[in-house]
Design an enzyme around this catalytic site. Structure first.
Site, short mmCIF file in Angstrom:
data_model
loop_
_atom_site.label_atom_id
_atom_site.label_comp_id
_atom_site.label_asym_id
_atom_site.label_seq_id
_atom_site.Cartn_x
_atom_site.Cartn_y
_atom_site.Cartn_z
N HIS A 36 0.88 -1.19 0.00
CA HIS A 36 0.00 0.00 0.00
C HIS A 36 0.91 1.23 0.00
CE1 HIS A 36 -3.75 -1.98 2.09
NE2 HIS A 36 -4.05 -1.71 0.83
N CYS A 68 -2.33 2.97 9.09
CA CYS A 68 -3.36 2.02 8.64
C CYS A 68 -4.58 2.03 9.54
CB CYS A 68 -2.81 0.60 8.64
SG CYS A 68 -1.41 0.31 7.58
N1 ARG Z 1 -3.70 -7.10 6.51
C1 ARG Z 1 -4.15 -5.89 5.88
C2 ARG Z 1 -4.10 -6.04 4.37
O1 ARG Z 1 -3.17 -6.65 3.88
C3 ARG Z 1 -3.30 -4.73 6.32
C4 ARG Z 1 -3.80 -3.42 5.82
C5 ARG Z 1 -2.91 -2.27 6.20
N2 ARG Z 1 -3.50 -1.03 5.85
C6 ARG Z 1 -2.86 -0.02 5.25
N3 ARG Z 1 -3.47 1.10 5.10
N4 ARG Z 1 -1.65 -0.16 4.79
O2 ARG Z 1 -4.95 -5.58 3.66
#
Ligand code: ARG
Length: 264
Positions: free
Chosen positions: A163, A257
């Site tokens: 991300h 996150c």
């Molecule tokens: N386990 C989640 C996923 O892989 C973590 C999300 C983390 N969120 C972020 N905004 N980076 O989707």
């Protein structure tokens, strides 16, 4: 002036039961109670920084719902809903949508895979948008249409930084911090051109999700383990607050996150 309206979700049902990014190991132990108390320390740090925090009810069976940043993109009072890449997270989208509708926001449907503020970050007047792993390029075009702001697409290339908010942090209207190697050569050149004074993070800081930080332009709340980055930020005049989110990191998430900014 620096006070923000933030949405968070208590990790009541947090778990690592599937693997949708390289940080997640469903066979490794995790501690839900510790995840909750670490999340509470983040909540406290943000409250102490002066922010207003609202909560969305966590739903059973959605262990990643704590990562509120993925719940929507909100700019100028408009809400662009999300569409998750992975079926494991799909049911979070209507839950976040319903929260915004209940608060009277105008919500736009997402036409493509779009993981919200995980991949779309407001930097001054423009939106920086990541693609390569989750949010697709077509979603960037829709984002530009909905908000009427320029969207700059950035190509993510390292699966550990899946991300945009794991590889880049908006510090204030003009400044970012980022890990160059997480981006394609062309996107690195774009970032150098747009942000010649950016803070360049080390691999070690990125590897503790140090770039997954929440900045209000003055105070930066970041993972306690990202000590080199914290020192660099203090040198630039920011105040830093370290929080330990080691349990949530097992799911690939850090402070940013856990936070969705609700921009009126
Ligand atoms: N386990 C989640 C996923 O892989 C973590 C999300 C983390 N969120 C972020 N905004 N980076 O989707």
């Amino acid at each position: 002036m620096t006070t923000r309206r933030l949405l968070m979700c208590r990790p009541t049902h947090f778990a690592v039961t599937y693997r949708i990014n390289p940080w997640m190991d469903p066979t490794a132990p995790y501690d839900n109670a510790l995840a909750v108390s670490q999340w509470e320390s983040l909540h406290r740090a943000l409250t102490d920084a002066g922010h207003t925090i609202e909560l969305i009810d966590p739903l059973p069976g959605l262990p990643d719902m704590v990562f509120a940043a993925n719940g929507a993109t909100v700019v100028d009072g408009k809400v662009l809903a999300v569409q998750f890449r992975d079926p494991e997270r799909a049911d979070e989208a209507p839950a976040y949508r319903a929260w915004f509708e209940s608060k009277g926001f105008e919500v736009y449907d997402s036409k493509h895979t779009n993981e919200g503020e995980g991949d779309i970050l407001l930097a001054g007047d423009v939106l920086l948008a990541g693609t390569g792993f989750r949010t697709v390029h077509a979603a960037h075009l829709q984002t530009q249409e909905v908000f009427g702001r320029p969207v700059v697409s950035l190509q993510l290339v390292d699966p550990a930084y899946y991300h945009l908010d794991t590889a880049l942090c908006v510090l204030d209207e003009r400044t970012i911090a980022y890990l160059p190697s997480a981006f394609s050569p062309g996107s690195q050149a774009v970032l150098r051109r747009m942000f010649p004074d950016a803070v360049i993070a080390t691999e070690a800081d990125a590897a503790v999700l140090g770039l997954n930080a929440v900045s209000d332009g003055r105070t930066v709340v970041l993972p306690a383990q990202a000590t080199t980055l914290a020192a660099a930020l203090r040198e630039r005049g920011y105040q830093t607050v370290g929080v330990d989110l080691s349990e949530l990191r097992k799911a690939g998430g850090g402070p940013k996150c856990c936070v969705l900014e609700v921009r009126g």
